[in-house]
Design a protein around this motif. Sequence first.
Motif, PDB file in Angstrom:
ATOM      1  N   ILE A 117      18.290 -26.100 -28.197  1.00  0.00           N
ATOM      2  CA  ILE A 117      16.866 -25.812 -28.335  1.00  0.00           C
ATOM      3  C   ILE A 117      16.663 -25.095 -29.666  1.00  0.00           C
ATOM      4  N   ASN A 118      15.757 -25.623 -30.470  1.00  0.00           N
ATOM      5  CA  ASN A 118      15.458 -25.019 -31.772  1.00  0.00           C
ATOM      6  C   ASN A 118      14.287 -24.047 -31.688  1.00  0.00           C
ATOM      7  N   ALA A 119      13.322 -24.324 -30.805  1.00  0.00           N
ATOM      8  CA  ALA A 119      12.156 -23.446 -30.676  1.00  0.00           C
ATOM      9  C   ALA A 119      11.503 -23.659 -29.326  1.00  0.00           C
ATOM     10  N   PHE A 120      10.888 -22.599 -28.812  1.00  0.00           N
ATOM     11  CA  PHE A 120      10.104 -22.636 -27.579  1.00  0.00           C
ATOM     12  C   PHE A 120       8.751 -22.047 -27.951  1.00  0.00           C
ATOM     13  N   LEU A 121       7.681 -22.806 -27.731  1.00  0.00           N
ATOM     14  CA  LEU A 121       6.343 -22.394 -28.149  1.00  0.00           C
ATOM     15  C   LEU A 121       5.369 -22.508 -26.977  1.00  0.00           C
ATOM     16  N   VAL A 122       4.408 -21.594 -26.927  1.00  0.00           N
ATOM     17  CA  VAL A 122       3.326 -21.677 -25.959  1.00  0.00           C
ATOM     18  C   VAL A 122       2.026 -21.469 -26.734  1.00  0.00           C
ATOM     19  N   PHE A 123       1.087 -22.409 -26.558  1.00  0.00           N
ATOM     20  CA  PHE A 123      -0.219 -22.339 -27.200  1.00  0.00           C
ATOM     21  C   PHE A 123      -1.301 -22.386 -26.139  1.00  0.00           C
ATOM     22  N   ASN A 124      -2.460 -21.775 -26.445  1.00  0.00           N
ATOM     23  CA  ASN A 124      -3.604 -22.002 -25.581  1.00  0.00           C
ATOM     24  C   ASN A 124      -4.319 -23.261 -26.067  1.00  0.00           C
ATOM     25  N   GLY A 125      -5.369 -23.655 -25.390  1.00  0.00           N
ATOM     26  CA  GLY A 125      -6.069 -24.890 -25.712  1.00  0.00           C
ATOM     27  C   GLY A 125      -6.733 -24.897 -27.074  1.00  0.00           C
ATOM     28  N   GLN A 126      -6.922 -23.730 -27.674  1.00  0.00           N
ATOM     29  CA  GLN A 126      -7.519 -23.648 -29.008  1.00  0.00           C
ATOM     30  C   GLN A 126      -6.467 -23.599 -30.111  1.00  0.00           C
ATOM     31  N   GLY A 127      -5.197 -23.697 -29.731  1.00  0.00           N
ATOM     32  CA  GLY A 127      -4.120 -23.709 -30.719  1.00  0.00           C
ATOM     33  C   GLY A 127      -3.597 -22.336 -31.101  1.00  0.00           C
ATOM     34  N   GLN A 128      -4.009 -21.300 -30.385  1.00  0.00           N
ATOM     35  CA  GLN A 128      -3.515 -19.960 -30.683  1.00  0.00           C
ATOM     36  C   GLN A 128      -2.153 -19.773 -30.021  1.00  0.00           C
ATOM     37  N   PRO A 129      -1.146 -19.409 -30.807  1.00  0.00           N
ATOM     38  CA  PRO A 129       0.180 -19.209 -30.210  1.00  0.00           C
ATOM     39  C   PRO A 129       0.178 -18.015 -29.266  1.00  0.00           C
ATOM     40  N   ARG A 130       0.761 -18.205 -28.088  1.00  0.00           N
ATOM     41  CA  ARG A 130       0.923 -17.127 -27.121  1.00  0.00           C
ATOM     42  C   ARG A 130       2.390 -16.708 -27.029  1.00  0.00           C
ATOM     43  N   LEU A 131       3.291 -17.587 -27.468  1.00  0.00           N
ATOM     44  CA  LEU A 131       4.717 -17.283 -27.539  1.00  0.00           C
ATOM     45  C   LEU A 131       5.322 -18.188 -28.600  1.00  0.00           C
ATOM     46  N   THR A 132       6.095 -17.611 -29.492  1.00  0.00           N
ATOM     47  CA  THR A 132       6.866 -18.397 -30.453  1.00  0.00           C
ATOM     48  C   THR A 132       8.266 -17.801 -30.503  1.00  0.00           C
ATOM     49  N   LYS A 133       9.235 -18.601 -30.192  1.00  0.00           N
ATOM     50  CA  LYS A 133      10.632 -18.160 -30.222  1.00  0.00           C
ATOM     51  C   LYS A 133      11.447 -19.248 -30.920  1.00  0.00           C
ATOM     52  N   PHE A 134      12.019 -18.907 -32.074  1.00  0.00           N
ATOM     53  CA  PHE A 134      12.844 -19.843 -32.833  1.00  0.00           C
ATOM     54  C   PHE A 134      14.307 -19.476 -32.656  1.00  0.00           C
ATOM     55  N   TYR A 135      15.118 -20.474 -32.348  1.00  0.00           N
ATOM     56  CA  TYR A 135      16.557 -20.279 -32.185  1.00  0.00           C
ATOM     57  C   TYR A 135      17.325 -20.816 -33.389  1.00  0.00           C
ATOM     58  N   ILE A 151       8.828 -27.403 -26.339  1.00  0.00           N
ATOM     59  CA  ILE A 151      10.196 -27.140 -26.761  1.00  0.00           C
ATOM     60  C   ILE A 151      10.530 -28.115 -27.882  1.00  0.00           C
ATOM     61  N   ILE A 152      11.053 -27.588 -28.975  1.00  0.00           N
ATOM     62  CA  ILE A 152      11.593 -28.424 -30.047  1.00  0.00           C
ATOM     63  C   ILE A 152      13.104 -28.322 -29.918  1.00  0.00           C
ATOM     64  N   SER A 153      13.760 -29.471 -29.794  1.00  0.00           N
ATOM     65  CA  SER A 153      15.206 -29.471 -29.571  1.00  0.00           C
ATOM     66  C   SER A 153      15.854 -30.573 -30.382  1.00  0.00           C
ATOM     67  N   THR A 154      17.173 -30.564 -30.392  1.00  0.00           N
ATOM     68  CA  THR A 154      17.885 -31.698 -30.961  1.00  0.00           C
ATOM     69  C   THR A 154      17.732 -32.872 -29.998  1.00  0.00           C
ATOM     70  N   ALA A 155      17.839 -34.064 -30.512  1.00  0.00           N
ATOM     71  CA  ALA A 155      17.668 -35.263 -29.691  1.00  0.00           C
ATOM     72  C   ALA A 155      18.800 -35.431 -28.686  1.00  0.00           C
ATOM     73  N   THR A 156      19.840 -34.619 -28.790  1.00  0.00           N
ATOM     74  CA  THR A 156      20.942 -34.701 -27.832  1.00  0.00           C
ATOM     75  C   THR A 156      20.586 -34.063 -26.493  1.00  0.00           C
ATOM     76  N   GLU A 157      19.519 -33.267 -26.459  1.00  0.00           N
ATOM     77  CA  GLU A 157      19.071 -32.651 -25.201  1.00  0.00           C
ATOM     78  C   GLU A 157      18.319 -33.681 -24.374  1.00  0.00           C
ATOM     79  N   SER A 158      18.465 -33.607 -23.073  1.00  0.00           N
ATOM     80  CA  SER A 158      17.744 -34.505 -22.170  1.00  0.00           C
ATOM     81  C   SER A 158      16.286 -34.080 -22.081  1.00  0.00           C
ATOM     82  N   PRO A 159      15.353 -34.964 -22.455  1.00  0.00           N
ATOM     83  CA  PRO A 159      13.930 -34.598 -22.354  1.00  0.00           C
ATOM     84  C   PRO A 159      13.515 -34.271 -20.918  1.00  0.00           C
ATOM     85  N   LEU A 160      14.084 -34.969 -19.950  1.00  0.00           N
ATOM     86  CA  LEU A 160      13.735 -34.676 -18.551  1.00  0.00           C
ATOM     87  C   LEU A 160      14.232 -33.298 -18.138  1.00  0.00           C
TER      88      LEU A 160
END
Length: 188
Positions: free
Chosen positions: A2-20, A85-94
């Motif tokens: 996992i490269n990043a985990f992000l949470v946005f509200n409906g207006q695009g305001q970040p509520r959580l940004t975590k970069f790995y 979640i932004i990840s490498t393509a080796t991670e299972s999307p499911l």
Amino acid sequence: MINAFLVFNGQGQPRLTKFYTQLDTSIQQRLISEIFTLVSNRPPGSCNFLPLPPLLASASSSSPNSPDAPSLVTYRNYATLYFIIISTATESPLALIDLIQVYVEALDRLFENVCELDLIFNFETLHAALGEMVVGGAVIETGMERIVAGVRAQGTVAKRPVNEGKGGGLTGGLGAGLGMGGMVWHGR
């Protein structure tokens, strides 16, 4: 990974940004602004994962510590929030969709019917729950009880949930919640 985990509200305001993955701040800001646009403009009925666009992928691969594998964007939309979640393509999307589900359910248990205000005023709990699940970009825990117990043991949960007594939630004013008690699933 996992490269990043992000949470946005409906207006695009970040509520959580975590970069790995180590990225320059300017690249992080660019990813944050462009990822929300990419995900929020998806047509209804689209699948919940897609490749990171080449322009963003080249920006994220300019980091010396980034893996060579192509990047994948996996997301779910609950009520007024987007969990991405932004990840490498080796991670299972499911598996990543399930990870998002576990994260939302953990927040719902921690806040007793989580709403966006809980995320705003108790960001420590968001980070603590994510920290119980993902370390250094690797998933280490998906057991709901262990995640919730770990966060509570850290003492990072508000003594009284922000939405207590308000009917909680994120739809219809502040209507039904995110989690299983009042989960609103938008089938994208």
